[in-house]
Design a protein around this motif. Sequence first.
Motif, PDB file in Angstrom:
ATOM      1  N   VAL A  34     -34.652   2.156 -15.827  1.00  0.00           N
ATOM      2  CA  VAL A  34     -35.768   2.685 -16.767  1.00  0.00           C
ATOM      3  C   VAL A  34     -35.103   3.560 -17.818  1.00  0.00           C
ATOM      4  O   VAL A  34     -35.637   3.403 -18.969  1.00  0.00           O
ATOM      5  N   ASN A  35     -34.342   4.482 -17.702  1.00  0.00           N
ATOM      6  CA  ASN A  35     -33.859   5.332 -18.627  1.00  0.00           C
ATOM      7  C   ASN A  35     -33.105   4.468 -19.599  1.00  0.00           C
ATOM      8  O   ASN A  35     -33.306   4.717 -20.961  1.00  0.00           O
ATOM      9  N   TYR A  36     -32.411   3.481 -19.415  1.00  0.00           N
ATOM     10  CA  TYR A  36     -31.750   2.822 -20.393  1.00  0.00           C
ATOM     11  C   TYR A  36     -32.685   1.782 -21.213  1.00  0.00           C
ATOM     12  O   TYR A  36     -32.430   1.938 -22.506  1.00  0.00           O
ATOM     13  N   HIS A  37     -33.696   1.186 -20.496  1.00  0.00           N
ATOM     14  CA  HIS A  37     -34.435   0.542 -21.397  1.00  0.00           C
ATOM     15  C   HIS A  37     -35.568   1.217 -22.193  1.00  0.00           C
ATOM     16  O   HIS A  37     -35.858   0.814 -23.154  1.00  0.00           O
ATOM     17  N   LEU A  38     -35.818   2.272 -21.764  1.00  0.00           N
ATOM     18  CA  LEU A  38     -36.482   3.328 -22.948  1.00  0.00           C
ATOM     19  C   LEU A  38     -35.983   3.573 -23.865  1.00  0.00           C
ATOM     20  O   LEU A  38     -36.128   3.628 -24.878  1.00  0.00           O
ATOM     21  N   GLY A  39     -34.868   3.951 -23.777  1.00  0.00           N
ATOM     22  CA  GLY A  39     -33.646   4.179 -25.099  1.00  0.00           C
ATOM     23  C   GLY A  39     -33.664   2.930 -25.839  1.00  0.00           C
ATOM     24  O   GLY A  39     -33.764   3.098 -27.127  1.00  0.00           O
ATOM     25  N   GLN A  40     -33.450   1.583 -25.345  1.00  0.00           N
ATOM     26  CA  GLN A  40     -33.163   0.613 -25.983  1.00  0.00           C
ATOM     27  C   GLN A  40     -34.529   0.030 -26.881  1.00  0.00           C
ATOM     28  O   GLN A  40     -34.672  -0.269 -27.915  1.00  0.00           O
ATOM     29  N   SER A  41     -35.691   0.231 -26.064  1.00  0.00           N
ATOM     30  CA  SER A  41     -36.943   0.008 -26.703  1.00  0.00           C
ATOM     31  C   SER A  41     -37.326   0.999 -27.623  1.00  0.00           C
ATOM     32  O   SER A  41     -37.896   0.593 -28.725  1.00  0.00           O
ATOM     33  N   LEU A  42     -37.060   2.387 -27.594  1.00  0.00           N
ATOM     34  CA  LEU A  42     -37.597   3.319 -28.685  1.00  0.00           C
ATOM     35  C   LEU A  42     -36.444   3.187 -29.874  1.00  0.00           C
ATOM     36  O   LEU A  42     -37.186   3.096 -30.858  1.00  0.00           O
ATOM     37  N   GLY A  43     -35.284   2.661 -29.619  1.00  0.00           N
ATOM     38  CA  GLY A  43     -34.619   2.534 -30.713  1.00  0.00           C
ATOM     39  C   GLY A  43     -34.967   1.435 -31.289  1.00  0.00           C
ATOM     40  O   GLY A  43     -34.851   1.301 -32.866  1.00  0.00           O
ATOM     41  N   LEU A  44     -35.323   0.104 -30.719  1.00  0.00           N
ATOM     42  CA  LEU A  44     -35.948  -1.007 -31.581  1.00  0.00           C
ATOM     43  C   LEU A  44     -37.145  -0.630 -32.096  1.00  0.00           C
ATOM     44  O   LEU A  44     -37.351  -1.122 -33.340  1.00  0.00           O
ATOM     45  N   ILE A  45     -37.987   0.075 -31.714  1.00  0.00           N
ATOM     46  CA  ILE A  45     -39.424   0.695 -32.147  1.00  0.00           C
ATOM     47  C   ILE A  45     -38.951   1.240 -33.619  1.00  0.00           C
ATOM     48  O   ILE A  45     -39.755   0.872 -34.377  1.00  0.00           O
ATOM     49  N   ILE A  46     -37.994   2.348 -33.598  1.00  0.00           N
ATOM     50  CA  ILE A  46     -37.880   3.209 -34.689  1.00  0.00           C
ATOM     51  C   ILE A  46     -37.139   2.181 -35.794  1.00  0.00           C
ATOM     52  O   ILE A  46     -37.457   2.204 -36.843  1.00  0.00           O
ATOM     53  N   LEU A  47     -36.268   1.338 -35.305  1.00  0.00           N
ATOM     54  CA  LEU A  47     -35.704   0.384 -36.585  1.00  0.00           C
ATOM     55  C   LEU A  47     -36.569  -0.438 -37.022  1.00  0.00           C
ATOM     56  O   LEU A  47     -36.486  -0.640 -38.146  1.00  0.00           O
ATOM     57  N   SER A  48     -37.667  -1.121 -36.216  1.00  0.00           N
ATOM     58  CA  SER A  48     -38.572  -1.952 -36.857  1.00  0.00           C
ATOM     59  C   SER A  48     -39.275  -1.195 -37.701  1.00  0.00           C
ATOM     60  O   SER A  48     -39.857  -1.751 -38.633  1.00  0.00           O
ATOM     61  N   PHE A  49     -39.745   0.021 -37.569  1.00  0.00           N
ATOM     62  CA  PHE A  49     -40.605   0.716 -38.290  1.00  0.00           C
ATOM     63  C   PHE A  49     -39.838   1.145 -39.578  1.00  0.00           C
ATOM     64  O   PHE A  49     -40.436   0.882 -40.741  1.00  0.00           O
ATOM     65  N   ILE A  50     -38.661   1.553 -39.381  1.00  0.00           N
ATOM     66  CA  ILE A  50     -37.916   1.709 -40.873  1.00  0.00           C
ATOM     67  C   ILE A  50     -37.655   0.538 -41.802  1.00  0.00           C
ATOM     68  O   ILE A  50     -37.869   0.499 -42.835  1.00  0.00           O
ATOM     69  N   LEU A  51     -37.296  -0.527 -41.083  1.00  0.00           N
ATOM     70  CA  LEU A  51     -37.016  -1.835 -41.505  1.00  0.00           C
ATOM     71  C   LEU A  51     -38.548  -2.419 -42.212  1.00  0.00           C
ATOM     72  O   LEU A  51     -38.431  -2.899 -43.316  1.00  0.00           O
ATOM     73  N   GLY A  52     -39.391  -2.036 -41.720  1.00  0.00           N
ATOM     74  CA  GLY A  52     -40.835  -2.645 -42.089  1.00  0.00           C
ATOM     75  C   GLY A  52     -41.121  -1.831 -43.353  1.00  0.00           C
ATOM     76  O   GLY A  52     -41.709  -2.390 -44.351  1.00  0.00           O
ATOM     77  N   ILE A  53     -41.006  -0.572 -43.205  1.00  0.00           N
ATOM     78  CA  ILE A  53     -41.227   0.227 -44.578  1.00  0.00           C
ATOM     79  C   ILE A  53     -40.216  -0.183 -45.916  1.00  0.00           C
ATOM     80  O   ILE A  53     -40.783  -0.277 -46.952  1.00  0.00           O
ATOM     81  N   ALA A  54     -39.059  -0.415 -45.425  1.00  0.00           N
ATOM     82  CA  ALA A  54     -38.020  -0.519 -46.555  1.00  0.00           C
ATOM     83  C   ALA A  54     -38.207  -2.057 -47.121  1.00  0.00           C
ATOM     84  O   ALA A  54     -38.335  -2.181 -48.293  1.00  0.00           O
ATOM     85  N   ILE A  55     -38.615  -2.981 -46.432  1.00  0.00           N
ATOM     86  CA  ILE A  55     -38.874  -4.387 -46.942  1.00  0.00           C
ATOM     87  C   ILE A  55     -40.327  -4.153 -47.239  1.00  0.00           C
ATOM     88  O   ILE A  55     -40.463  -5.009 -48.371  1.00  0.00           O
ATOM     89  N   SER A  56     -41.259  -3.468 -47.100  1.00  0.00           N
ATOM     90  CA  SER A  56     -42.701  -3.438 -47.758  1.00  0.00           C
ATOM     91  C   SER A  56     -42.358  -2.747 -49.226  1.00  0.00           C
ATOM     92  O   SER A  56     -42.939  -3.361 -50.099  1.00  0.00           O
ATOM     93  N   ILE A  57     -41.497  -1.710 -49.357  1.00  0.00           N
ATOM     94  CA  ILE A  57     -41.375  -1.007 -50.479  1.00  0.00           C
ATOM     95  C   ILE A  57     -40.705  -2.206 -51.510  1.00  0.00           C
ATOM     96  O   ILE A  57     -40.803  -2.564 -52.494  1.00  0.00           O
ATOM     97  N   LEU A  58     -39.776  -2.992 -50.868  1.00  0.00           N
ATOM     98  CA  LEU A  58     -38.754  -4.112 -51.809  1.00  0.00           C
ATOM     99  C   LEU A  58     -39.971  -5.035 -51.881  1.00  0.00           C
ATOM    100  O   LEU A  58     -39.644  -5.824 -53.301  1.00  0.00           O
TER     101      LEU A  58
END
Length: 110
Positions: A34-58
């Motif tokens: 659970v600890n490992y997958h919490l970290g992986q999913s949080l990282g993916l959520i943060i990365l998706s959010f940042i990429l979404g904002i960057a792509i929207s601006i572009l």
Amino acid sequence: MTNKSMAIVSYITIIGWVISYLEYKKSTEKSALVNYHLGQSLGLIILSFILGIAISILTMLIPALGIVSMVVGILSIILLLMGIIAASNEAIKPLPVVGKLFEGKFDFSK
């Protein structure tokens, strides 16, 4: 909630992540899965959010890049599904391509 289900639910939106995190914190026995997958999913959520904002601006600056936004969204969903599959198989392995970025960055066992 079992460890396996907490690991799976952590990939289902930010609300699922919060539910899994709270259940994990309540549990007396801290599972490495659970600890490992919490970290992986949080990282993916943060990365998706940042990429979404960057792509929207572009896309606002260059409308022809709208297809890139769609591709990034589809890739995020594919990575999410691969994380769910790994969690359901009770495997502690990183997400393809981006998973190594998140290993060791988040520790929820405290």
